[in-house]
Design a protein around this motif. Structure first.
Motif, PDB file in Angstrom:
ATOM      1  N   ALA A  92       8.829   6.925   7.802  1.00  0.00           N
ATOM      2  CA  ALA A  92       9.941   5.990   8.033  1.00  0.00           C
ATOM      3  C   ALA A  92      10.227   5.221   6.759  1.00  0.00           C
ATOM      4  O   ALA A  92      10.253   4.004   6.740  1.00  0.00           O
ATOM      5  N   SER A 105       0.842  -1.205   0.000  1.00  0.00           N
ATOM      6  CA  SER A 105       0.000   0.000   0.000  1.00  0.00           C
ATOM      7  C   SER A 105       0.868   1.243   0.000  1.00  0.00           C
ATOM      8  O   SER A 105       2.012   1.206   0.446  1.00  0.00           O
ATOM      9  N   LEU A 144      24.342   4.740   1.056  1.00  0.00           N
ATOM     10  CA  LEU A 144      22.916   4.769   1.352  1.00  0.00           C
ATOM     11  C   LEU A 144      22.374   6.060   0.751  1.00  0.00           C
ATOM     12  O   LEU A 144      22.908   7.138   1.027  1.00  0.00           O
ATOM     13  N   GLU A 183      25.153  -9.395   1.645  1.00  0.00           N
ATOM     14  CA  GLU A 183      24.291  -9.752   2.777  1.00  0.00           C
ATOM     15  C   GLU A 183      23.434 -10.960   2.415  1.00  0.00           C
ATOM     16  O   GLU A 183      23.290 -11.903   3.196  1.00  0.00           O
ATOM     17  N   LYS A 213      32.197  -6.105   9.423  1.00  0.00           N
ATOM     18  CA  LYS A 213      31.340  -7.278   9.612  1.00  0.00           C
ATOM     19  C   LYS A 213      31.619  -8.307   8.514  1.00  0.00           C
ATOM     20  O   LYS A 213      31.726  -9.509   8.785  1.00  0.00           O
TER      21      LYS A 213
HETATM   22  C1  LIG Z   1      24.494  -3.401   3.349  1.00  0.00           C
HETATM   23  C2  LIG Z   1      24.068  -2.830   4.644  1.00  0.00           C
HETATM   24  C3  LIG Z   1      24.339  -3.471   5.842  1.00  0.00           C
HETATM   25  C4  LIG Z   1      23.949  -2.946   7.071  1.00  0.00           C
HETATM   26  N1  LIG Z   1      24.259  -3.598   8.200  1.00  0.00           N
HETATM   27  C5  LIG Z   1      23.900  -3.053   9.405  1.00  0.00           C
HETATM   28  C6  LIG Z   1      24.251  -3.705  10.622  1.00  0.00           C
HETATM   29  O1  LIG Z   1      24.844  -4.763  10.617  1.00  0.00           O
HETATM   30  N2  LIG Z   1      23.922  -3.110  11.798  1.00  0.00           N
HETATM   31  C7  LIG Z   1      23.265  -1.893  11.826  1.00  0.00           C
HETATM   32  O2  LIG Z   1      23.023  -1.369  12.914  1.00  0.00           O
HETATM   33  N3  LIG Z   1      22.899  -1.270  10.682  1.00  0.00           N
HETATM   34  C8  LIG Z   1      23.198  -1.821   9.469  1.00  0.00           C
HETATM   35  N4  LIG Z   1      22.827  -1.175   8.318  1.00  0.00           N
HETATM   36  C9  LIG Z   1      21.981   0.034   8.416  1.00  0.00           C
HETATM   37  C10 LIG Z   1      20.477  -0.382   8.485  1.00  0.00           C
HETATM   38  O3  LIG Z   1      20.122  -0.964   7.260  1.00  0.00           O
HETATM   39  C11 LIG Z   1      19.587   0.825   8.725  1.00  0.00           C
HETATM   40  O4  LIG Z   1      19.968   1.477   9.898  1.00  0.00           O
HETATM   41  C12 LIG Z   1      18.126   0.445   8.902  1.00  0.00           C
HETATM   42  O5  LIG Z   1      17.736  -0.536   7.989  1.00  0.00           O
HETATM   43  C13 LIG Z   1      17.236   1.653   8.722  1.00  0.00           C
HETATM   44  O6  LIG Z   1      15.889   1.297   8.820  1.00  0.00           O
HETATM   45  P1  LIG Z   1      14.706   2.135   8.169  1.00  0.00           P
HETATM   46  O7  LIG Z   1      13.466   1.568   8.684  1.00  0.00           O
HETATM   47  O8  LIG Z   1      14.970   3.579   8.383  1.00  0.00           O
HETATM   48  O9  LIG Z   1      14.828   1.917   6.595  1.00  0.00           O
HETATM   49  P2  LIG Z   1      14.469   0.664   5.666  1.00  0.00           P
HETATM   50  O10 LIG Z   1      15.048  -0.570   6.228  1.00  0.00           O
HETATM   51  O11 LIG Z   1      14.914   1.077   4.298  1.00  0.00           O
HETATM   52  O12 LIG Z   1      12.885   0.534   5.723  1.00  0.00           O
HETATM   53  C14 LIG Z   1      12.039   1.423   5.063  1.00  0.00           C
HETATM   54  C15 LIG Z   1      10.724   0.740   4.749  1.00  0.00           C
HETATM   55  O13 LIG Z   1       9.818   1.704   4.204  1.00  0.00           O
HETATM   56  C16 LIG Z   1       9.194   1.167   3.055  1.00  0.00           C
HETATM   57  N5  LIG Z   1       8.841   2.286   2.174  1.00  0.00           N
HETATM   58  C17 LIG Z   1       9.692   3.064   1.463  1.00  0.00           C
HETATM   59  N6  LIG Z   1       9.009   4.025   0.813  1.00  0.00           N
HETATM   60  C18 LIG Z   1       7.722   3.859   1.119  1.00  0.00           C
HETATM   61  C19 LIG Z   1       6.542   4.552   0.757  1.00  0.00           C
HETATM   62  N7  LIG Z   1       6.579   5.608  -0.055  1.00  0.00           N
HETATM   63  N8  LIG Z   1       5.365   4.106   1.248  1.00  0.00           N
HETATM   64  C20 LIG Z   1       5.322   3.035   2.080  1.00  0.00           C
HETATM   65  N9  LIG Z   1       6.411   2.350   2.460  1.00  0.00           N
HETATM   66  C21 LIG Z   1       7.601   2.758   1.984  1.00  0.00           C
HETATM   67  C22 LIG Z   1      10.213   0.228   2.477  1.00  0.00           C
HETATM   68  O14 LIG Z   1       9.595  -0.738   1.667  1.00  0.00           O
HETATM   69  C23 LIG Z   1      10.839  -0.358   3.727  1.00  0.00           C
HETATM   70  O15 LIG Z   1      10.140  -1.475   4.177  1.00  0.00           O
HETATM   71  C24 LIG Z   1      23.248  -1.712   7.097  1.00  0.00           C
HETATM   72  C25 LIG Z   1      22.984  -1.039   5.886  1.00  0.00           C
HETATM   73  C26 LIG Z   1      23.387  -1.591   4.674  1.00  0.00           C
HETATM   74  C27 LIG Z   1      23.128  -0.857   3.398  1.00  0.00           C
END
Ligand SMILES: Cc1cc2nc3c(=O)[nH]c(=O)nc-3n(C[C@H](O)[C@H](O)[C@H](O)COP(=O)(O)OP(=O)(O)OC[C@H]3O[C@@H](n4cnc5c(N)ncnc54)[C@H](O)[C@@H]3O)c2cc1C
Ligand code: SF4
Ligand code: SF4
Ligand code: SF4
Ligand code: SF4
Ligand code: FES
Lengths: 661, 145, 382
Positions: free
Chosen positions: A339, A225, A507, A368, A419
């Motif tokens: 978020a 959605s 990122l 990953e 890592k």
């Molecule tokens: C390769 C990699 C490895 C990592 N390893 C680590 C680790 O080991 N330890 C650590 O602490 N951090 C790690 N990180 C960082 C970690 O990924 C982030 O801190 C974390 O995922 C952020 O969460 P978020 O919810 O902000 O974003 P996201 O995980 O990107 O979640 C966002 C969500 O919003 C949804 N969404 C986006 N746009 C919309 C929209 N318009 N409408 C509705 N839904 C939407 C997406 O589908 C998604 O489900 C890593 C990052 C990367 C790139």
């Protein structure tokens, strides 16, 4: 002397109270003389001096005068209004007077304490008191308004940020709508194998939270959605959500998965970073929440060719419904938490790294998935030809800290690179090279993790990678990659030959973040991430009152910071929702419709977008809920139509007259 | 009797008023010639306030706001900065000497900045002597945006 | 350890030339890793930048004369440091203050240019001799000017490029003019070699000659002339259109003003010159031309377009001696051979000169042919 217009016609009776503050004021300023001076001024009915005006006895003096002498304006000459203004306002309130009929003259901090004893200090105190007296004549009652807050919150995005925020709110028994674009919540974290620095298994810490979301009676989960429109303002947003057709009835589906098993058509799995396959009817990963598949219209052979329906045939629950259509629903919420997370940088434009051409060059996200037990290789590291790699190079800052791509530091890459070194050593025992510019391991237990990985005999090469080329030397029959860069600590060019390369890609803001920003009226910083209200003091709020940003949509960050921000934003949203109403500030601007010339200068200047242009009556209007009372608009209005309550032009001009007599 | 200048200061509520309070709290002594008037934000300063002060007999005007970038209302003080530049053009035409108007950013912990701004403008204005407003008739002034 | 020479003013000059961006260098070494010199010998570009930051340049070092201004580092630098400008400024300090010695071979070329208007020291009145047999118009008023560059005008090995160009223009019926003895070296490499004053005076002489002849459009054979006319003369008040031959001819071909009559059955690898490709983002036109010539099969080498491998001739290096085993042009020819090419096509006189020189060192008498794009067009026309 010129008299000011607009003086109220009521009979003004001012009470003036000069405080000794023990010796604090009285030792520098002749307080009796100040009271005496006040007594002689226009409209002053009574002027007293007292040892401690803030004491209950002092407060009683004011109370009595209001009750007995009919005092209807109060001037207190004492310490800074930043200290006791509210106390004295309460005195007025309790005595039946509007609290804004008060003015404080600051004769302590800004007079007695910073001047020498003598006639000049007393003269200044007299002036300050005269200013306050002249000003208070023009004070009028201000009614504080309250507006109802609709008791529900919308969370957009179901990554770890959105999940955490939604759970915090749900745990306070408040309604949350969680809108996620993908078929399942989980976000990027669901794609990881282990998480730094503790190396706990990502699924093990995430899955319970996802299940909690599914179970919570307070969370209305809407996956697959998207939010398409938002109108209204803080306390009362109307949100339009598009629920994309799943072609599977969420109420009937029991999650048995037989449809997936029977579906004969496969395609690249986005969840596996295109390294693995999924069916045309699918859940992105086994622990998906909700555990209800979607049929991918673009891949489903029935939609493409009009024939198949294998899933429909086998679904005992009769949940498959090819007739389903997108649904649009309206939600009403008081607060919104955004978020939406991040995208990873596509390194193809850096052609000298060969991503896309050299099969053993991977991105971090791909790595990953290769490490994950639920990934395309069941957690076994494999090269394109199926061999196990014996050596790995991890390249930092790919697309980060580089003005040709993204100028900022992506913050998590140094740590996930460490890592990977650890995971590679653990899985293969092979050789690892970290090619980094600077190691940035600021975080709790992060430096220690760096030290631990160093201890695992990883090679650290300081320099930005120049190129990756296939190994041309004749001696090797297995395909190898040669990495070239300057080791800036040695001051030498170094060539490293490895089997596998992982690019630590940046990122980035979501590719649709501009559109989302428009829908929500959010600002974006130069890097494209959503902009916070204040970079230090208000990093989760935005310029749109009632809308908060958390996690990586605000900027790159790790999971601990993401979760902390999510909880903070949840607290902020709860603070509004739980009270059910919000006071508008007392000090707000108002526009005199009869004077406004419709030039719209004000609305362009207001930092909070609090001024709307009313097309029907052709005037600008202030939204009292959004206005914070800076008077930036008032100072700019060429017609003089705007006046800010308790800081009006008339009041200030009168104060100026007063201090200068 | 020696000339004691009368100076009006406009202080924003959040940083500069707090900075001025702190000067008192730390018992830093400054010239007693400056009377503060509190505004919510320096960006809410109407040019008419400054002109009015001179009209009512002020010899100088001090305007204080938060440091650039720290305004409580995000960027109000940038608006102050622009407005003061325009205002200074106008006051120059009116014959008000440059040093009589001073803009100073004062942060909430910058008591010394406030004290030195107060002392500086007092000395500058004392050196110039009293402001004689009848050089040009100062109207209440229309707002400058 | 050699002590570092500290000249405050010299250091300031270099810092100024590097601009604010110099301070932003974070010492990542990508410039070093991208510099072609490090395929043949060590050249620590990053360290030079750090020395510039601190104002401790070693002006005695030969390293200051290495940079070919190929722009690979500048293009990739994550902090936008104008590395070439810094190299140029360091050389300028040496030229203008005599802080240390200018390499002999370079000094000779510069003296020749200052005296005769060309690096070979040939008489100016013979500059137009290459065109005698073609009976071209000489300095009459003309809208379009063909500016050949010094090398094709005098150098026997490269003259054929100017002649082929003129012939093609005649076939296409283009009304054009040459200025012969009124021309001077464009000064592009002079400037990169650090002689700013000589560059100015050359530019002024040329600008005067152009405006006397009423020139509105200049066609050039050399990417270096192209770069200086287009990006440097324009800052000195030039107001004419500049086109490199590959741009102009690609247009003539697509307008069907040139039609090919003969098959050219050859495998051709095109060498992007630094000044067309990296400095001015021109890499599609020459390939378009080659594609339109019947019979030609284009093969690509490993480093092309933005990532092209420098021939070694820019930044004044064309006049300096380069050790036998340190020539980029040798590596490039090997790349062309690896790609299976019969012809290595160029569109720059410096590249041609360097590649022709390199060929002499190959044991095989003629492993590959070096041809300008215009020569291949000629073959297809006749
Ligand atoms: C390769 C990699 C490895 C990592 N390893 C680590 C680790 O080991 N330890 C650590 O602490 N951090 C790690 N990180 C960082 C970690 O990924 C982030 O801190 C974390 O995922 C952020 O969460 P978020 O919810 O902000 O974003 P996201 O995980 O990107 O979640 C966002 C969500 O919003 C949804 N969404 C986006 N746009 C919309 C929209 N318009 N409408 C509705 N839904 C939407 C997406 O589908 C998604 O489900 C890593 C990052 C990367 C790139
Ligand atoms: S077969 Fe039916 S019940 Fe089972 S998962 Fe598929 S749609 Fe749901
Ligand atoms: S006072 Fe400030 S916040 Fe309020 S409407 Fe005016 S500009 Fe906006
Ligand atoms: S590439 Fe740029 S930032 Fe890196 S060392 Fe060279 S000049 Fe400095
Ligand atoms: S311009 Fe070319 S030759 Fe000069 S330092 Fe940079 S990469 Fe090396
Ligand atoms: S609040 Fe201090 S300048 Fe705006």
């Amino acid at each position: 002397m010129s008299s000011l217009k607009g003086k109220p016609d009521e009979d003004i009776k001012i009470g003036v109270y000069v405080c000794h503050c023990g010796h604090n004021i009285a030792s520098t300023v002749n307080v009796e003389e100040v009271a005496q001076h006040a007594k002689g001024l226009e409209n002053v009915s009574v002027a007293r001096d007292y040892l401690y005006m803030c004491s209950s006895k002092g407060q009683n003096l004011i109370r009595q005068d209001i009750m007995q002498l009919g005092i209807n304006r109060v001037v207190v000459a004492a310490c800074s209004p930043r200290l006791y203004e509210q106390t004295f306002q309460n005195v007025l309130r309790e005595s039946g007077l509007n609290p804004y009929l008060l003015q404080i003259a600051n004769i302590r901090e800004q007079c007695a304490w910073c001047h020498e004893h003598g006639p000049l200090a007393t003269e200044k105190a007299n002036r300050l008191v005269s200013g306050a007296i002249k000003r208070v004549i023009h004070h009028s009652s201000i009614e504080e308004q309250t507006v109802p807050i609709f008791p529900a919150t919308l969370v957009i995005g179901g990554g770890i940020a959105g999940i955490q925020a939604a759970l915090e709110i749900a745990n306070s028994q408040q309604i949350v709508y969680l809108v996620e674009r993908e078929p399942s919540i989980g976000g990027h974290m669901a794609q990881f194998d282990k998480t730094f620095p503790t190396l706990d298994c990502s699924a093990c810490i995430l899955t319970p939270k996802m299940n909690e979301v599914a179970r919570s009676p307070y969370i209305r989960l809407m996956t697959y959605s998207e939010v398409v429109d938002v109108s209204g303002y803080v306390g009362n947003f109307t949100v339009k959500v598009r629920r994309k057709a799943r072609y599977i009835d969420e109420d009937k589906c029991v999650g048995c998965g037989i449809c997936i098993e029977k579906c004969p058509w496969s395609t690249d799995s986005e969840f596996d970073a295109d390294l693995g396959l999924r069916k045309a009817v699918y859940t992105p990963f086994p622990q998906a929440i909700p555990n209800i598949p979607v049929i991918d219209r673009e891949r489903c052979v029935y939609f493409l060719k009009g024939k198949c329906k294998a899933c429909e045939k086998f679904c005992e629950a009769q949940a498959v419904n090819f007739q389903q259509e997108d649904l649009y629903i309206d939600l009403q919420v008081g607060a919104i938490i955004v978020a939406t997370g991040y995208d990873v940088f596509d390194p193809t434009p850096i052609s000298q790294y060969g991503y896309g051409n050299l099969p053993n060059v991977f991105t971090s996200l791909e790595f990953e998935r290769l490490c994950s037990p639920s990934g395309p290789t069941a957690g076994q590291l494999k090269l394109a030809d199926g061999r196990e790699p014996k050596s790995l190079a991890v390249v930092h800052c790919v697309g980060s800290r580089d003005q040709n791509f993204n100028a900022y530091c992506s913050r998590v890459c140094c740590m996930h690179s460490l890592k990977y070194s650890h995971l590679f050593k653990e899985k293969t025992g092979g050789e690892v090279y970290q090619i980094y510019i600077d190691m940035r391991c600021a975080g709790k237990a992060y430096e220690e993790f760096y030290e631990r990985v160093q201890g695992e005999h990883v090679n650290f090469i300081r320099g930005k990678l120049a190129s990756i080329t296939p190994d041309m030397s004749d001696s090797v029959d297995e395909e190898k990659l040669v990495l070239t860069c300057e080791d800036t600590l040695l001051g030498n060019i170094i060539n490293v030959t490895v089997d596998m390369v992982v690019l630590g890609v940046a990122l980035k803001p979501r590719s649709d973040s501009e559109k989302v920003a428009q829908i929500l009226r959010l600002g974006r910083s130069r890097d494209g991430f959503f902009m916070e209200r204040h970079p230090k003091l208000d990093p989760v709020a935005t310029m749109s009152e009632g809308i908060f940003i958390v996690g990586c949509c605000q900027g790159p960050k790790d999971i601990p910071d993401t979760v902390a921000q999510a909880s903070a934003a949840a607290a902020r949203a709860l603070a509004m929702v739980v009270r059910g109403k919000m006071d508008t500030g007392a000090i707000t601007a108002s526009i005199d419709e009869n004077i406004c010339s419709a030039c719209k200068v004000c609305s362009a200047l207001c930092p909070y977008g609090a001024i709307f242009f009313d097309e029907t009556s052709n005037v600008s209007r202030v939204n009292r809920i959004l206005c914070k009372g800076c008077n930036v608009c008032g100072a700019a209005c060429p017609s003089g139509a705007i006046s800010t309550r308790n800081f009006s032009e008339t009041q200030i001009l009168a104060e100026i007259e007063g201090v200068l007599v | 009797m020696s000339f004691e200048p009368k100076i009006v200061a406009f202080l924003c509520n959040w940083c500069s008023y707090a900075g001025a309070d702190l000067a008192g709290v730390s018992r830093a002594k400054c010239a007693p010639n400056v009377m503060s008037i509190r505004l919510m934000c320096s960006g809410g300063l109407e040019p008419a306030f400054v002109l009015k002060a001179f009209k009512e007999g002020a010899d100088g005007v001090l305007v204080c706001g938060c440091n650039l970038g720290d305004c409580h209302y995000i960027d109000g003080n940038y608006k102050t900065l622009m407005r003061m530049t325009l205002l200074k053009k106008l006051t120059r035409q009116l014959g008000i000497e440059e040093p009589r108007i001073r803009l100073q950013w004062v942060c909430a912990s910058c008591a010394e900045d406030f004290v030195s701004a107060v002392n500086k403008i007092t000395e500058d204005v004392r050196a110039l002597g009293p402001y004689r407003q009848n050089k040009v008739e100062v109207g209440s002034g229309s707002a400058i945006s | 350890m050699v002590a570092l020479t500290l000249f405050k003013e010299a250091a300031d000059m270099i810092r100024e030339a590097g601009g604010e961006k110099l301070d932003n260098c974070y010492q990542c070494g990508l410039c070093t890793g991208s510099c072609p010199w490090n395929q043949v010998r060590s050249f620590m570009v990053r360290r030079l930048i750090h020395q510039a930051q601190l104002g401790v340049i070693d002006f005695e070092s030969d390293d200051l004369w290495l940079c070919t201004t190929c722009r690979n580092c500048v293009q990739r630098c994550p902090r936008g440091v104008e590395i070439i400008d810094i190299m140029r400024a360091a050389r300028r300090v040496i030229t203008e203050t005599g802080t240390s010695k200018i390499p002999d071979s370079l000094r000779l070329a510069i003296t020749n240019i200052a005296g005769a208007g060309n690096p070979l020291g040939q008489p100016p009145e013979e500059r137009g001799d290459w065109a005698t047999s073609l009976k071209l118009k000489h300095h009459v008023n003309s809208y379009t000017l063909y500016f050949s560059c010094c090398i094709p005008a005098y150098e026997p090995k490269v003259k054929r490029v100017a002649m082929a160009t003129a012939q093609i223009l005649k076939v296409a019926g283009v009304d054009f003019n040459i200025l012969a003895d009124k021309e001077n070296c464009c000064g592009e490499s002079v400037r990169k070699a650090g002689d700013e004053n000589l560059f100015r005076s050359l530019a002024n002489k040329n600008l005067e000659a152009f405006s006397e002849a009423g020139v509105k459009q200049i066609l050039v054979s050399s990417p270096h002339c192209y770069h200086s006319f287009k990006n440097e003369y324009s800052k000195l008040g030039a107001e004419f259109e500049v086109l490199h031959m590959v741009q102009y001819l690609a247009q003539l071909i697509s307008d069907e003003k040139l039609t090919f009559k003969k098959e050219v059955k050859k495998k051709v690898a095109y060498h992007d010159s630094c000044y067309l490709a990296r400095h001015n983002a021109i890499y599609d036109e020459p390939r378009q031309i080659l594609k339109s010539i019947p019979g030609i099969e284009i093969v690509e080498m490993s480093d092309i377009k933005d990532n092209t491998l420098c021939c070694g001739g820019g930044g004044g290096r064309i006049w300096m001696d380069t050790k036998k085993d340190e020539r980029f042009s040798d590596l490039r020819i090997q790349q062309a051979l690896d790609a299976g090419a019969d012809v290595l096509a160029v569109s720059c006189p410096y590249c041609m000169l360097n590649f022709e020189d390199s060929l002499l060192g190959f044991s095989d008498t003629k492993p590959i042919e070096i041809k300008d794009v215009v020569e291949l067009i000629c073959e297809g026309l006749s």
